[in-house]
Design a protein around this motif. Structure first.
Motif, PDB file in Angstrom:
ATOM      1  N   ASN A  94      -3.323   7.165   0.681  1.00  0.00           N
ATOM      2  CA  ASN A  94      -2.897   7.662   1.824  1.00  0.00           C
ATOM      3  C   ASN A  94      -3.012   9.521   2.165  1.00  0.00           C
ATOM      4  O   ASN A  94      -2.186   9.381   3.046  1.00  0.00           O
ATOM      5  CB  ASN A  94      -1.723   7.127   1.698  1.00  0.00           C
ATOM      6  N   SER A  95      -2.897  10.242   1.181  1.00  0.00           N
ATOM      7  CA  SER A  95      -2.044  11.662   1.548  1.00  0.00           C
ATOM      8  C   SER A  95      -2.874  12.029  -0.071  1.00  0.00           C
ATOM      9  O   SER A  95      -3.187  11.828  -0.730  1.00  0.00           O
ATOM     10  CB  SER A  95      -0.388  11.603   1.131  1.00  0.00           C
ATOM     11  N   ALA A 240      -9.558  12.500   7.307  1.00  0.00           N
ATOM     12  CA  ALA A 240      -9.961  11.221   8.686  1.00  0.00           C
ATOM     13  C   ALA A 240      -9.445  11.845   9.933  1.00  0.00           C
ATOM     14  O   ALA A 240      -9.205  11.808  10.896  1.00  0.00           O
ATOM     15  CB  ALA A 240      -8.801  10.192   8.458  1.00  0.00           C
ATOM     16  N   PHE A 243      -5.301  11.012  11.028  1.00  0.00           N
ATOM     17  CA  PHE A 243      -5.017   9.713  10.544  1.00  0.00           C
ATOM     18  C   PHE A 243      -4.601   9.779   8.761  1.00  0.00           C
ATOM     19  O   PHE A 243      -5.791  10.051   7.862  1.00  0.00           O
ATOM     20  CB  PHE A 243      -6.061   8.859  10.401  1.00  0.00           C
ATOM     21  N   MET A 245      -5.134  10.375   5.240  1.00  0.00           N
ATOM     22  CA  MET A 245      -5.495   9.184   4.318  1.00  0.00           C
ATOM     23  C   MET A 245      -6.013  10.030   3.216  1.00  0.00           C
ATOM     24  O   MET A 245      -5.408  11.475   2.785  1.00  0.00           O
ATOM     25  CB  MET A 245      -7.001   9.106   5.052  1.00  0.00           C
ATOM     26  N   ASN A 268      -7.015   1.526   4.277  1.00  0.00           N
ATOM     27  CA  ASN A 268      -6.685  -0.149   5.264  1.00  0.00           C
ATOM     28  C   ASN A 268      -7.819   0.549   6.664  1.00  0.00           C
ATOM     29  O   ASN A 268      -8.903   1.077   6.767  1.00  0.00           O
ATOM     30  CB  ASN A 268      -5.705  -0.190   6.455  1.00  0.00           C
ATOM     31  N   ALA A 271      -7.857   3.175   8.806  1.00  0.00           N
ATOM     32  CA  ALA A 271      -7.940   4.891   8.118  1.00  0.00           C
ATOM     33  C   ALA A 271      -9.436   4.649   7.968  1.00  0.00           C
ATOM     34  O   ALA A 271      -9.921   6.397   8.642  1.00  0.00           O
ATOM     35  CB  ALA A 271      -7.092   4.626   6.763  1.00  0.00           C
ATOM     36  N   CYS A 272     -10.950   3.625   7.318  1.00  0.00           N
ATOM     37  CA  CYS A 272     -11.527   3.860   7.171  1.00  0.00           C
ATOM     38  C   CYS A 272     -12.750   3.936   8.576  1.00  0.00           C
ATOM     39  O   CYS A 272     -12.962   4.943   8.336  1.00  0.00           O
ATOM     40  CB  CYS A 272     -12.031   2.529   6.427  1.00  0.00           C
ATOM     41  N   ALA A 274     -11.501   5.646  11.239  1.00  0.00           N
ATOM     42  CA  ALA A 274     -11.042   6.504  11.597  1.00  0.00           C
ATOM     43  C   ALA A 274     -12.429   8.102  10.321  1.00  0.00           C
ATOM     44  O   ALA A 274     -12.618   8.918  10.567  1.00  0.00           O
ATOM     45  CB  ALA A 274     -10.076   7.972  11.360  1.00  0.00           C
ATOM     46  N   ALA A 275     -11.885   7.842   8.989  1.00  0.00           N
ATOM     47  CA  ALA A 275     -13.279   8.442   8.252  1.00  0.00           C
ATOM     48  C   ALA A 275     -14.431   8.475   8.540  1.00  0.00           C
ATOM     49  O   ALA A 275     -15.111   9.439   8.213  1.00  0.00           O
ATOM     50  CB  ALA A 275     -12.487   7.922   6.894  1.00  0.00           C
TER      51      ALA A 275
END
Length: 375
Positions: A94-95, A240, A243, A245, A268, A271-272, A274-275
């Protein structure tokens, strides 16, 4: 209830964005040369990004990693091809702090060692291991100060080799361009010598590409300018476009073990999506190349100001530091409040520029003109 007051805030409430521009709640427009701390890679509210994220959240925003998520595999394949690391493995979280935390844990799981080498002025995050390898005693809580880390001067290869020769170093973690450290850059000679020494002594080389990676330097990863291939690469921020990620790219030598690493929200569906949208725009709009071209253009324009306040202009691509002979506080505030331009800062006297990678020549010219007025 009120907010826990840990951020010194500018008196500006940003409510809208498009490309390299943002607007506050009073309708005032600002030129964004900071990208929300290097997070906005393809520009604010890019229509393709908005479409893909909206479509995904309308179908399914989240399910856990206990089931297949084919978007994860699509992202791994696309990212591997575009970055040049198609033989690596991908772990999604997430980060950036989580990326470095998991990279360091994986290194220690692999060779059983506990000591880490990190650079002076490095910044790698605020979670337990990540903050311990961050060279800032103000943010290392007593519970995190475990004595596992040795900080060494960037580009002093002899100092790093002397520590590696002791044979007990688990990992080296390196920003090839230091962000918080003032846009200080590793040299090719240092990076190549360090990579060779890591191989010789069985130490795992981690490149932290959280701020300097994902196209920002004008190559997909900043370490690609230096001719090295790390064992582990960590990414976040621009992956992302806002978002939350992060990701760890892991070389083939590492074998996955069920349960060793894990995450609830990482990778998730939303997130995917967005990426993947970010990579679509990278390819369609040639944003990595644009970062290289606009970075060169912007640095040359700044140098031509020949302003005595600017001691040095340094960086690669759209990761640029302006070292001033005065504290950055006043010019930064004047840029925001008088000229309506956002920039960042490092240390006490470096203005830091981290704009979206879609920056245009006209926007670069506009910034340089306003910078000249302020200085």
């Amino acid at each position: 209830m009120k907010l826990f007051d840990v951020y010194p805030l500018f008196d500006v409430n940003i409510v809208e964005g498009k490309g390299c521009r943002v607007w506050d709640d009073k309708g005032q427009q600002y030129l964004d040369l900071y990208g929300g701390h290097a997070v906005i890679s393809i520009g604010h509210s890019h229509p393709h990004y908005v479409k893909k994220v909206s479509e995904q959240v309308a179908r399914l925003g989240f399910y856990s990693n206990s089931v297949q998520n084919k978007l994860q595999q699509q992202l791994a394949e696309r990212l591997g091809r575009i970055s040049g690391y198609d033989d690596y493995q991908l772990f999604l979280i997430n980060s950036g702090a989580e990326a470095n935390e998991n990279a360091l844990k994986l290194a220690s799981f692999t060779n059983g060692r506990t000591r880490v080498l990190s650079a002076e002025k490095a910044f790698h995050g605020r979670t337990s291991l990540a903050v311990e390898v961050t060279n800032n005693p103000k943010i290392i809580a007593p519970i995190n100060a475990n004595g596992h880390v040795t900080y060494l001067p960037l580009n002093d290869l002899a100092a790093w080799e002397a520590e590696l020769a002791k044979g007990d170093v688990c990992a080296v973690i390196l920003e090839c361009i230091q962000g918080v450290g003032g846009i200080k850059m590793a040299t090719s000679e240092f990076a190549q010598g360090l990579a060779e020494a890591c191989r010789r002594y069985g130490t795992i080389l981690i490149c932290d590409e959280i701020q300097c990676g994902y196209g920002r330097s004008g190559r997909f990863f900043a370490h690609q300018w230096l001719g090295i291939r790390p064992d582990i690469i960590t990414v976040a921020k621009g992956i992302a476009n806002g978002f939350p990620m992060g990701a760890v790219l892991i070389s083939p030598q590492f074998k996955a073990v069920y349960g060793q690493l894990g995450t609830t929200f990482g990778g998730n569906h939303l997130a995917c999506a967005a990426a993947l949208a970010v990579l679509d725009v990278f390819e369609k709009e040639n944003l990595v190349e644009n970062a290289r071209e606009m970075g060169d253009y912007l640095m040359e324009k700044i140098k031509k100001l020949k302003n005595d306040r600017i001691k040095e202009v340094r960086g690669r691509g759209l990761m640029i530091g302006l070292e001033l002979d005065i504290p950055h506080k006043e010019p930064r505030q004047r840029l925001i409040y008088e000229e309506h331009v956002f920039t960042g800062c490092s240390g006490t006297n470096v203005l830091r520029l981290l704009p979206p990678l879609c920056l245009s020549k006209a926007e670069a010219d506009e910034f340089v003109e306003k910078l000249g007025k302020v200085l």
